[in-house]
Structures are given as structure tokens and as C-alpha cells.
Design a protein around this motif. Structure first.
Motif, short mmCIF file in Angstrom:
data_model
loop_
_atom_site.label_atom_id
_atom_site.label_comp_id
_atom_site.label_asym_id
_atom_site.label_seq_id
_atom_site.Cartn_x
_atom_site.Cartn_y
_atom_site.Cartn_z
N LEU A 64 8.62 11.25 2.46
CA LEU A 64 7.44 10.39 2.61
C LEU A 64 7.22 9.98 4.07
CD1 LEU A 64 5.26 8.72 1.01
CD2 LEU A 64 6.91 6.86 1.01
N VAL A 65 8.27 9.96 4.88
CA VAL A 65 8.11 9.53 6.27
C VAL A 65 7.28 10.53 7.07
CG1 VAL A 65 10.30 8.28 6.25
CG2 VAL A 65 10.25 10.65 7.06
N VAL A 66 7.26 11.81 6.65
CA VAL A 66 6.49 12.83 7.38
C VAL A 66 4.99 12.57 7.30
CG1 VAL A 66 5.98 15.29 7.60
CG2 VAL A 66 8.32 14.53 7.15
N PRO A 67 4.39 12.41 6.09
CA PRO A 67 2.97 12.10 6.06
C PRO A 67 2.63 10.77 6.72
CG PRO A 67 3.91 11.95 3.86
CD PRO A 67 4.93 12.61 4.74
N MET A 68 3.57 9.82 6.72
CA MET A 68 3.32 8.55 7.41
C MET A 68 3.14 8.79 8.90
SD MET A 68 5.65 5.08 7.70
CE MET A 68 6.42 5.51 9.25
N LEU A 69 4.05 9.56 9.49
CA LEU A 69 3.94 9.88 10.91
C LEU A 69 2.71 10.74 11.19
CD1 LEU A 69 7.69 10.65 11.73
CD2 LEU A 69 6.40 8.58 12.28
N PHE A 70 2.39 11.64 10.24
CA PHE A 70 1.21 12.49 10.40
C PHE A 70 -0.06 11.64 10.39
CE2 PHE A 70 -2.27 14.96 8.59
CZ PHE A 70 -2.30 16.04 9.46
N ALA A 71 -0.11 10.65 9.50
CA ALA A 71 -1.29 9.78 9.41
C ALA A 71 -1.49 9.00 10.70
CB ALA A 71 -1.14 8.83 8.22
N ALA A 85 -2.72 11.90 13.31
CA ALA A 85 -3.98 12.60 13.03
C ALA A 85 -5.13 11.66 12.69
CB ALA A 85 -3.77 13.59 11.88
N PHE A 86 -4.85 10.59 11.97
CA PHE A 86 -5.92 9.72 11.50
C PHE A 86 -5.89 8.32 12.11
CE2 PHE A 86 -5.01 12.69 7.95
CZ PHE A 86 -6.20 13.40 7.99
N GLY A 87 -4.94 8.07 13.00
CA GLY A 87 -4.88 6.79 13.67
C GLY A 87 -4.55 5.62 12.76
N GLU A 88 -3.88 5.89 11.65
CA GLU A 88 -3.51 4.83 10.72
C GLU A 88 -2.24 4.15 11.21
OE1 GLU A 88 -3.17 6.24 6.76
OE2 GLU A 88 -5.21 7.05 6.67
N LEU A 89 -2.31 2.84 11.42
CA LEU A 89 -1.15 2.10 11.91
C LEU A 89 -0.35 1.52 10.74
CD1 LEU A 89 -2.69 0.22 14.97
CD2 LEU A 89 -1.31 2.31 14.96
N PRO A 90 0.93 1.83 10.66
CA PRO A 90 1.76 1.29 9.57
C PRO A 90 1.90 -0.22 9.68
CG PRO A 90 2.84 3.14 10.68
CD PRO A 90 1.69 2.73 11.54
N SER A 91 2.17 -0.83 8.54
CA SER A 91 2.44 -2.27 8.51
C SER A 91 3.87 -2.51 8.98
CB SER A 91 2.25 -2.81 7.09
OG SER A 91 3.21 -2.23 6.22
N LEU A 92 4.21 -3.79 9.18
CA LEU A 92 5.57 -4.13 9.58
C LEU A 92 6.58 -3.69 8.52
CD1 LEU A 92 5.07 -7.70 11.12
CD2 LEU A 92 5.52 -5.55 12.32
N ALA A 93 6.18 -3.81 7.24
CA ALA A 93 7.08 -3.40 6.15
C ALA A 93 7.33 -1.89 6.22
CB ALA A 93 6.48 -3.77 4.80
N GLN A 94 6.29 -1.11 6.52
CA GLN A 94 6.45 0.34 6.61
C GLN A 94 7.32 0.74 7.80
OE1 GLN A 94 2.23 1.20 6.51
NE2 GLN A 94 2.41 2.10 4.47
N TRP A 95 7.15 0.04 8.93
CA TRP A 95 8.02 0.32 10.08
C TRP A 95 9.48 -0.01 9.73
CZ3 TRP A 95 7.13 3.57 13.57
CH2 TRP A 95 5.89 3.71 14.18
N ALA A 96 9.67 -1.11 9.03
CA ALA A 96 11.03 -1.47 8.61
C ALA A 96 11.61 -0.41 7.68
CB ALA A 96 11.01 -2.83 7.91
N GLY A 97 10.77 0.11 6.76
CA GLY A 97 11.22 1.17 5.88
C GLY A 97 11.57 2.44 6.63
#
Length: 276
Positions: free
Chosen positions: A99-106, A109-121
Motif C-alpha cells: 500500500l505504501v507504493v500507491p501512496m508515494l505514487f499519489a 503524480a497527483f500531488g496528494e499530500l498524506p495526513s500526519l497519520a499516513q506519514w506515521a504509518g
């Protein structure tokens, strides 16, 4: 909630059937071909509409589905190899961690910034990989195999993310059907190249993988139409790992070491955070 539980059970059954089939049927690519044939038939039978538009939306579904079909087969080959080398528990865990791969891809590619919880994950998942890296009794090639599985499964999820962004939701059924058909064609080619024979065992255990393989996608999509995604994705990821771990310990007598159990616990927490 019943659909979500069925999705978890189906996902765990895929890993279990791959383990059983590897021990009882010789033809790897024959089993894979029957798996994708079964999934393709089920995808066709459950499509809400069979009208395929010959326009840009149709071309997008065709192109991305074809690429994902190749990735599906590649991921299944790597998953099968990892189950043989590392067991079903670690293999299923690293597959879900993709799951971390599409998060980094987003992000890229799409400029989607992860939340603090996602960065912690994300950081927790990196820590888990570092902990598991010195697997007891394992070799460097086995550890690299787990990382390759993470990347392959992550790339497959990234294709789904791309289709979600640029594709038509009305063509979800065709996207899956094309994915399974291309994976089927590639499996048949490899079966011929490797000189494998398609026997009764390959057909049986291939179908036993194909049914839950499609079921995991089908029930997950149904769950998403009834429950919020913030509940579905963390529960599906963590529930699959717990179910596979239970099957691995009880059915296959796998005994992960202390470092591995610690890493698995971190990954469970990381997956929940990544899906928030």
C-alpha cells in the motif's frame, strides 16, 4: 459488514490455496491460467452491463487493464515464490504492505499530500521492514523477495489508483475482465514456453485459487458501497494479515521468530494508519 468479512476470508484463502496447490500440483503456470480463467468467467457473469464503448473511456479501460493483467501475473508469481521461501504469514503481510507504493505514487503524480497519520504509518512500515530484514534462518535472497513482493503488489494497486483517477466508474467490470483475460493469456504463453502440461490437479487447484481471488475483489467493492472507506480499508488490510497468520500457524505449522512477530505487529498498526 458481512461483505467485508467475506473479502477478508477470500483474500486469506488465496494465500492458503497457493500454498496447498504448490505442494500438490507441479504445473505453476497451468494453475495460474486456471485461476485467471475462473476469475474472468466470474467477472463476466457478475458485470452489471456488457456494453463496451469504443471511445476514450473504453481505450483507457483496455490499456490500463492490459498493463494490470501483466502485473497481476507477475505479483502472483512473486507471491507464490515467497510463500515457498518465507511462508504464508510474511508473504501476505508484505503483499498488503505494498500500500505504501500507491501512496508515494499519489504524492508524485497527483500531488496528494498524506495526513500526519499516513506519514506515521509510512514510518512505522519502514521500521517494520528494518526489523524483519534479519529474518531468522532466512537468506538475503529471501528478504529481497519480500521487498520485491511489496513493490509488485504496490504497482498493481497504483494501476487501480490511476484508473480511479482517469477511468470511467461505469467500466469497472470491463477493467477487471480485461485484467484477468490478459493475465490468463500471459499464463498460457508461459505454460507453453516452460513445457508444462495442464492436468487435473492444475485445473482443480487453479480454480480453488481463482474463486477466492475474484471474491476478494468482488466483496471488497460491495463493502465499499455499504461502509465508509475509512473503515473498510484498515479492517481489510489488518483482518487479512490476522486471518493469514491464524491459517499459517494452525494449518501449516509456521512459527515466526520474535523479530518477525514484532514486525508484524508494527505492520498491523501501520496499515491502519496508512488507510486513515
Amino acid at each position: 459488514m458481512l461483505d467485508l468479512l467475506c473479502a477478508i476470508a477470500s483474500s486469506a484463502a488465496v494465500s492458503a490455496m497457493l500454498r496447498v496447490g504448490d505442494a500438490r500440483a507441479k504445473g505453476r503456470y497451468g494453475r495460474f491460467a486456471m485461476n485467471y480463467l475462473t476469475a474472468a468467467v466470474l467477472a463476466f457473469l457478475t458485470m452489471s452491463s456488457r456494453a463496451f464503448p469504443l471511445d476514450g473511456a473504453g481505450a483507457t479501460a483496455l490499456g490500463l487493464g492490459a498493463v494490470q493483467g501483466v502485473l497481476y501475473l507477475l505479483t502472483l508469481v512473486v507471491l507464490q515464490s515467497n510463500i515457498r521461501a518465507n511462508g504464508v504469514i510474511l508473504s501476505a503481510t508484505f503483499a498488503r504492505l505494498g500500500l505504501v507504493v500507491p501512496m508515494l505514487f499519489a504524492i508524485a503524480a497527483f500531488g496528494e499530500l498524506p495526513s500526519l497519520a499516513q506519514w506515521a504509518g509510512f514510518l512505522l512500515s519502514c521500521a517494520a521492514i528494518w526489523i524483519i530484514r534479519t529474518q531468522e534462518g532466512g537468506t538475503a535472497s529471501h528478504r529481497w523477495g519480500l521487498l520485491l513482493l511489496l513493490v509488485c503488489n504496490g504497482l498493481t494497486d497504483s494501476l487501480a489508483k490511476i484508473f480511479e483517477e482517469v477511468g470511467s466508474r461505469a467500466l469497472d467490470g470491463y477493467f477487471l475482465l480485461i485484467t484477468f483475460l490478459v493475465a490468463l493469456a500471459a499464463s498460457l504463453v508461459l505454460m507453453v514456453v516452460k513445457g508444462e502440461r495442464l492436468g487435473r490437479r492444475e485445473i482443480l487447484y487453479g480454480c480453488l485459487v481463482g474463486i477466492p481471488n475474484y471474491g476478494s475483489v468482488f466483496f471488497l467493492l460491495r463493502a465499499l458501497t455499504q461502509l465508509p472507506a475509512v473503515l473498510v480499508y484498515p479492517t481489510f488490510s489488518a483482518g487479512t494479515i490476522l486471518a493469514v497468520s491464524l491459517v499459517g500457524v494452525l494449518a501449516f505449522r509456521e512459527r515466526p521468530g520474535r523479530r518477525q512477530w514484532c514486525g508484524l505487529a508494527l505492520i498491523l498498526v501501520a496499515l491502519v494508519l496508512l488507510n486513515l
